[in-house]
Design an enzyme around this catalytic site. Structure first.
Site, short mmCIF file in Angstrom:
data_model
loop_
_atom_site.label_atom_id
_atom_site.label_comp_id
_atom_site.label_asym_id
_atom_site.label_seq_id
_atom_site.Cartn_x
_atom_site.Cartn_y
_atom_site.Cartn_z
N LYS A 1 40.35 36.88 -2.35
CA LYS A 1 40.74 36.36 -3.66
C LYS A 1 42.22 36.63 -3.91
O LYS A 1 43.05 36.04 -3.26
CB LYS A 1 39.84 36.99 -4.73
CG LYS A 1 38.34 36.97 -4.38
CD LYS A 1 37.72 35.61 -4.44
CE LYS A 1 36.30 35.56 -3.93
NZ LYS A 1 35.37 36.55 -4.48
N ASP B 1 34.88 48.02 -7.56
CA ASP B 1 35.32 46.73 -7.03
C ASP B 1 36.49 46.27 -7.92
O ASP B 1 36.29 45.94 -9.09
CB ASP B 1 34.15 45.73 -7.07
CG ASP B 1 34.53 44.36 -6.48
OD1 ASP B 1 35.73 44.02 -6.47
OD2 ASP B 1 33.61 43.63 -6.06
N TYR C 1 29.15 41.26 -9.10
CA TYR C 1 29.26 40.03 -8.30
C TYR C 1 27.88 39.67 -7.72
O TYR C 1 27.11 40.57 -7.34
CB TYR C 1 30.28 40.29 -7.18
CG TYR C 1 30.44 39.15 -6.23
CD1 TYR C 1 31.13 38.00 -6.61
CD2 TYR C 1 29.89 39.19 -4.96
CE1 TYR C 1 31.27 36.94 -5.74
CE2 TYR C 1 30.03 38.13 -4.08
CZ TYR C 1 30.72 37.01 -4.48
OH TYR C 1 30.85 35.96 -3.61
N ARG D 1 37.57 45.66 17.87
CA ARG D 1 36.49 45.88 16.89
C ARG D 1 36.74 47.20 16.15
O ARG D 1 36.35 47.36 14.99
CB ARG D 1 35.11 45.88 17.55
CG ARG D 1 33.99 46.33 16.60
CD ARG D 1 32.60 45.82 16.99
NE ARG D 1 32.27 46.05 18.38
CZ ARG D 1 31.96 47.23 18.91
NH1 ARG D 1 31.94 48.32 18.18
NH2 ARG D 1 31.67 47.32 20.20
C1 LIG Z 1 34.26 37.12 -4.04
C2 LIG Z 1 33.91 38.49 -4.50
C3 LIG Z 1 33.24 39.37 -3.64
C4 LIG Z 1 32.79 38.97 -2.24
O1 LIG Z 1 33.87 38.74 -1.41
P1 LIG Z 1 33.80 37.79 -0.09
O2 LIG Z 1 35.17 37.97 0.49
O3 LIG Z 1 33.49 36.42 -0.54
O4 LIG Z 1 32.72 38.34 0.77
C5 LIG Z 1 32.97 40.64 -4.12
N1 LIG Z 1 33.33 41.03 -5.36
C6 LIG Z 1 33.95 40.20 -6.22
C7 LIG Z 1 34.30 40.67 -7.59
C8 LIG Z 1 34.27 38.90 -5.82
O5 LIG Z 1 34.88 38.08 -6.68
#
Ligand SMILES: *Cc1c(COP(=O)(O)O)cnc(C)c1O
Length: 403
Positions: free
Chosen positions: A206, A181, A109, A56
């Site tokens: 992604k 982000d 998001y 963890r």
């Molecule tokens: C998909 C996404 C997230 C969230 O990510 P998860 O891995 O699904 O929790 C956050 N920011 C952006 C820009 C995203 O496309």
């Protein structure tokens, strides 16, 4: 000379030596790590010697993943999470305290927006969400005092571009930390830390992983602040699974190749769609007509694999078009080797009503298109045949070939 991104994508975190001279990072499925000597154990537990105690907290496979992202973002330190949302929520909760204020934009998001609207206010954290493309308004909100400026660029699903360097400067003037982000851009196309951000984070689910087979998240920045975020995650427990870490590591070895292809294909597709009579608008920062194309050119080396476009005929047209695409998953994901399409009404903004989406500038006839690494000729042919069917439903378009 510092290695370039393509080299870091391959070699970052992979320098070993690994167990039994393995050339690949082993997947260490061990929850805990044993020590014969109690003093050695104590030294590792206190962080005085390198090593692992409990997964963890840290795990060798997970650490290799963190190291690869750290190299690509050019950061001092990185820590990882079970998902992108875990990275975002843990980062915000680690940085903020009751009475603090966050400034961000309306186009974050969907999950992040919910944190801002539903969760942070419960902890007496004040949230101000500005119009995403009104940089003066964001500067004014920041100037009245905040602890965190949280940005995303390009945004989902309308690909707005935020001037990161300009807004980071405004945030630093009031002593705020800047969190970006970078999921849509990837470190191949955009390096937020070089543009003045203090922290850069990703949904590794992604583009980083790129194969739509593992969830993960990561945040990179200075060692001190990453240490605080790591400590929050080690206690709240949203640790990345070693098997997922391995899939992400493996996927990232081709990040530069995939993203280069996706940049090229998405730009071609955006230009193709922009000229199509059944398409009323294309949202892509690589198009000269994008309102912040100049900012995108300054802060990005490629414009990314995601675009969105609006078709004539509203949601009915979307419903007719999507099933006709041969080379696209109709799914709530992006950044994969396969092309993925979806309307915001069922993906990023499923929780909003049509009126709320309209108020956010998200038309019902919008389709988000995440370009995969297929041959772009085939993707364009596929769009052509699907759109032709749509045009058949609207003879007036066929008749004169114009909108
Ligand atoms: C998909 C996404 C997230 C969230 O990510 P998860 O891995 O699904 O929790 C956050 N920011 C952006 C820009 C995203 O496309």
């Amino acid at each position: 000379m510092d290695p370039k991104p393509g080299t870091l994508a391959v070699w970052g975190g992979e320098q070993g030596p690994f167990w039994e001279q393995a050339t690949q990072v082993p997947v260490v499925h061990s929850v805990s790590f044993g020590y014969l000597d109690v003093d050695d154990w104590l030294d590792v537990a206190k962080g005085q010697e390198p090593g692992h105690i409990y997964s963890r907290n840290t795990n060798p496979t997970v650490q290799a993943f963190e190291e690869k992202v750290r190299c690509l973002e050019g950061a001092e330190a990185a820590t990882s999470f079970a998902s992108g949302m875990a990275a975002i929520s843990n980062t915000l909760f680690a940085l903020l305290a009751p009475g603090d204020r966050v400034v961000s934009v309306k186009d974050c998001y969907g999950g992040t927006s919910q944190l801002f609207l539903d969760f942070l206010p419960k902890f007496q954290i004040d949230v101000t969400l500005c119009e995403t493309d009104d940089f003066e308004a964001i500067e004014a909100a920041v100037a009245s005092g905040c602890q965190v400026l949280y940005l995303e660029s390009p945004t989902n699903p309308t690909l707005k571009v935020v001037d990161l360097a300009r807004l980071a400067e405004a945030a630093h003037a009031v002593g705020a930390q800047v969190v970006v982000d970078n999921t849509f851009a990837t470190p191949i196309n955009q390096q937020p830390l070089d543009l003045g951000a203090d922290l850069v984070l990703h949904s590794a689910t992604k583009f980083l992983g790129g194969h739509a087979d593992a969830l993960g998240g990561v945040v990179c920045g200075g060692a001190e602040v990453i240490g605080r975020i790591y400590h929050f995650r080690e206690i709240t427990g949203a640790a990345l699974d070693p098997n997922a870490a391995y899939l992400l590591l493996r996927g990232m070895k081709t990040l530069h190749l995939r993203v280069r292809q996706q940049n090229e294909s998405a730009l071609r597709i955006a230009r193709y769609l922009d000229d199509h009579p059944a398409v009323t608008h294309v949202f892509y920062p690589g198009l000269e007509t994008h309102p912040h194309h100049d900012v995108a050119r300054r802060q990005m080396s490629g414009f990314g694999g995601v675009l969105s476009f609006q078709v004539q005929g509203g949601f009915e047209a979307v419903r007719a078009l999507l099933p006709r695409l041969r080379f696209a998953h109709r799914a709530a994901n992006l950044g994969a080797v396969e092309t993925v399409v979806g309307p915001p009404a069922t993906t990023s903004h499923v929780e909003c009503s049509p009126e709320e989406r309209a108020a956010m500038g998200i038309p019902e006839s919008l389709i988000r298109y995440s370009t995969g690494i297929e041959d772009p000729d085939d993707l364009i042919d596929d769009l052509e045949q699907a759109l032709a069917h749509l045009a058949v439903l609207q003879p007036q378009i066929n008749a004169d070939g114009h909108r």
